[in-house]
Write a protein that holds these residues in place. Sequence first.
Motif, PDB file in Angstrom:
ATOM      1  N   CYS A  40       0.829  -1.212   0.000  1.00 20.16           N
ATOM      2  CA  CYS A  40       0.000   0.000   0.000  1.00 20.16           C
ATOM      3  C   CYS A  40       0.863   1.261   0.000  1.00 20.16           C
ATOM      4  N   TYR A  41       1.953   1.229   0.758  1.00 19.67           N
ATOM      5  CA  TYR A  41       2.837   2.396   0.830  1.00 19.67           C
ATOM      6  C   TYR A  41       3.522   2.640  -0.517  1.00 19.67           C
ATOM      7  N   LEU A  42       4.010   1.569  -1.151  1.00 19.23           N
ATOM      8  CA  LEU A  42       4.620   1.714  -2.475  1.00 19.23           C
ATOM      9  C   LEU A  42       3.617   2.275  -3.480  1.00 19.23           C
ATOM     10  N   THR A  43       2.370   1.848  -3.350  1.00 18.94           N
ATOM     11  CA  THR A  43       1.316   2.336  -4.241  1.00 18.94           C
ATOM     12  C   THR A  43       1.118   3.833  -4.077  1.00 18.94           C
ATOM     13  N   MET A  44       1.089   4.294  -2.831  1.00 16.75           N
ATOM     14  CA  MET A  44       0.898   5.719  -2.590  1.00 16.75           C
ATOM     15  C   MET A  44       2.114   6.539  -3.007  1.00 16.75           C
ATOM     16  N   LEU A  45       3.308   5.962  -2.880  1.00 17.17           N
ATOM     17  CA  LEU A  45       4.504   6.663  -3.353  1.00 17.17           C
ATOM     18  C   LEU A  45       4.460   6.861  -4.867  1.00 17.17           C
ATOM     19  N   GLU A  46       3.882   5.878  -5.560  1.00 15.70           N
ATOM     20  CA  GLU A  46       3.846   5.921  -7.023  1.00 15.70           C
ATOM     21  C   GLU A  46       2.678   6.735  -7.556  1.00 15.70           C
ATOM     22  N   ASN A  47       1.564   6.726  -6.828  1.00 20.48           N
ATOM     23  CA  ASN A  47       0.329   7.329  -7.331  1.00 20.48           C
ATOM     24  C   ASN A  47      -0.144   8.453  -6.418  1.00 20.48           C
ATOM     25  N   SER A  48       0.035   9.666  -6.857  1.00 19.93           N
ATOM     26  CA  SER A  48      -0.383  10.832  -6.076  1.00 19.93           C
ATOM     27  C   SER A  48      -1.897  10.984  -6.021  1.00 19.93           C
ATOM     28  N   PHE A  49      -2.610  10.167  -6.808  1.00 22.42           N
ATOM     29  CA  PHE A  49      -4.071  10.271  -6.874  1.00 22.42           C
ATOM     30  C   PHE A  49      -4.770   9.094  -6.180  1.00 22.42           C
ATOM     31  N   ALA A  50      -4.032   8.403  -5.299  1.00 27.79           N
ATOM     32  CA  ALA A  50      -4.574   7.222  -4.611  1.00 27.79           C
ATOM     33  C   ALA A  50      -5.480   7.639  -3.455  1.00 27.79           C
ATOM     34  N   ALA A  51      -6.614   8.234  -3.809  1.00 26.07           N
ATOM     35  CA  ALA A  51      -7.593   8.671  -2.816  1.00 26.07           C
ATOM     36  C   ALA A  51      -8.312   7.464  -2.234  1.00 26.07           C
ATOM     37  N   PRO A  52      -8.853   7.581  -1.026  1.00 26.70           N
ATOM     38  CA  PRO A  52      -9.564   6.456  -0.415  1.00 26.70           C
ATOM     39  C   PRO A  52     -10.953   6.230  -0.993  1.00 26.70           C
ATOM     40  N   VAL A  53     -11.418   7.124  -1.865  1.00 30.97           N
ATOM     41  CA  VAL A  53     -12.741   6.974  -2.465  1.00 30.97           C
ATOM     42  C   VAL A  53     -12.598   6.950  -3.986  1.00 30.97           C
ATOM     43  N   VAL A  54     -13.620   6.416  -4.653  1.00 30.23           N
ATOM     44  CA  VAL A  54     -13.610   6.333  -6.116  1.00 30.23           C
ATOM     45  C   VAL A  54     -14.163   7.633  -6.694  1.00 30.23           C
ATOM     46  N   LYS A  55     -13.301   8.368  -7.397  1.00 31.39           N
ATOM     47  CA  LYS A  55     -13.694   9.624  -8.039  1.00 31.39           C
ATOM     48  C   LYS A  55     -12.581  10.024  -8.997  1.00 31.39           C
ATOM     49  N   ILE A  56     -12.879  10.936  -9.908  1.00 27.98           N
ATOM     50  CA  ILE A  56     -11.879  11.503 -10.803  1.00 27.98           C
ATOM     51  C   ILE A  56     -11.463  12.851 -10.242  1.00 27.98           C
ATOM     52  N   GLN A  57     -10.169  13.027 -10.032  1.00 25.78           N
ATOM     53  CA  GLN A  57      -9.656  14.254  -9.413  1.00 25.78           C
ATOM     54  C   GLN A  57      -9.214  15.242 -10.499  1.00 25.78           C
ATOM     55  N   ASP A  58     -10.188  15.792 -11.205  1.00 21.45           N
ATOM     56  CA  ASP A  58      -9.887  16.740 -12.278  1.00 21.45           C
ATOM     57  C   ASP A  58      -9.164  17.975 -11.752  1.00 21.45           C
ATOM     58  N   GLU A  59      -9.521  18.393 -10.549  1.00 20.26           N
ATOM     59  CA  GLU A  59      -8.916  19.601  -9.983  1.00 20.26           C
ATOM     60  C   GLU A  59      -7.428  19.423  -9.690  1.00 20.26           C
ATOM     61  N   ARG A  60      -6.978  18.171  -9.598  1.00 15.13           N
ATOM     62  CA  ARG A  60      -5.564  17.893  -9.336  1.00 15.13           C
ATOM     63  C   ARG A  60      -4.855  17.379 -10.592  1.00 15.13           C
TER      64      ARG A  60
END
Length: 224
Positions: free
Chosen positions: A122-142
């Motif tokens: 999980c930590y490696l995933t978050m290091l790689e993906n800045s958009f790994a939010a805990p909910v399902v959504k598209i982060q257009d603003e980011r």
Amino acid sequence: MISRLVFQTFVWFGIMGVLLFLSAGTLHWTGAWVYVVVMVGLSLTMGVALARRDPGLMNERLRPPIQKTQTAADKIVLGILLLGIFAWLVLMGLDIRFGWSAAPVWVQLVGVLVLLAGIWICYLTMLENSFAAPVVKIQDERGQKVITTGPYSYVRHPMYAGAIFYFAGTALLLGSWWGLASVLVFIVLLGIRTFIEEKTLRTGLQGYDVYAARVRYKLIPMVW
């Protein structure tokens, strides 16, 4: 942000600890103490590191589990998942209280290793993906984009793969065979959530279809 991280960490694992010890009817449960201490320590250590490296991601991770821009289907599944976690903790506490399981110490030690492996994924995933939010959504603003490197080069949902290790490792560490059997429920829920997330990403994130065609597996390489 750091103060929010500390507060939410102690509240979350404080609730989990209360559920475990109350349902077990005792504070003399070594596995539960190891679990709570390890999780609080790792959550704070990794959380601070992520906050310094990627404050945008940490801000997303600290937001509520139910959000306005979240898909309706994910609100339902995530709500069931959270309630399921609380019920799971109570079940494992009752398992210890009534002695339904008799897991040896070596099984609990294996559980520590499995738990740590899940957290590391999980930590490696978050290091790689800045958009790994805990909910399902598209982060257009980011400016969300498709991530194809690191663990994402092997499976499309490495965070969920890590979560499976986390659930299994926790049950083994706590010495509960019933808790381990219940992990199947979480696997099903995470599987359902992958379909929700896949639909959202294919619809709203440019380039995801191409990525999905190249990386065929969702959770487990060579399996699914």
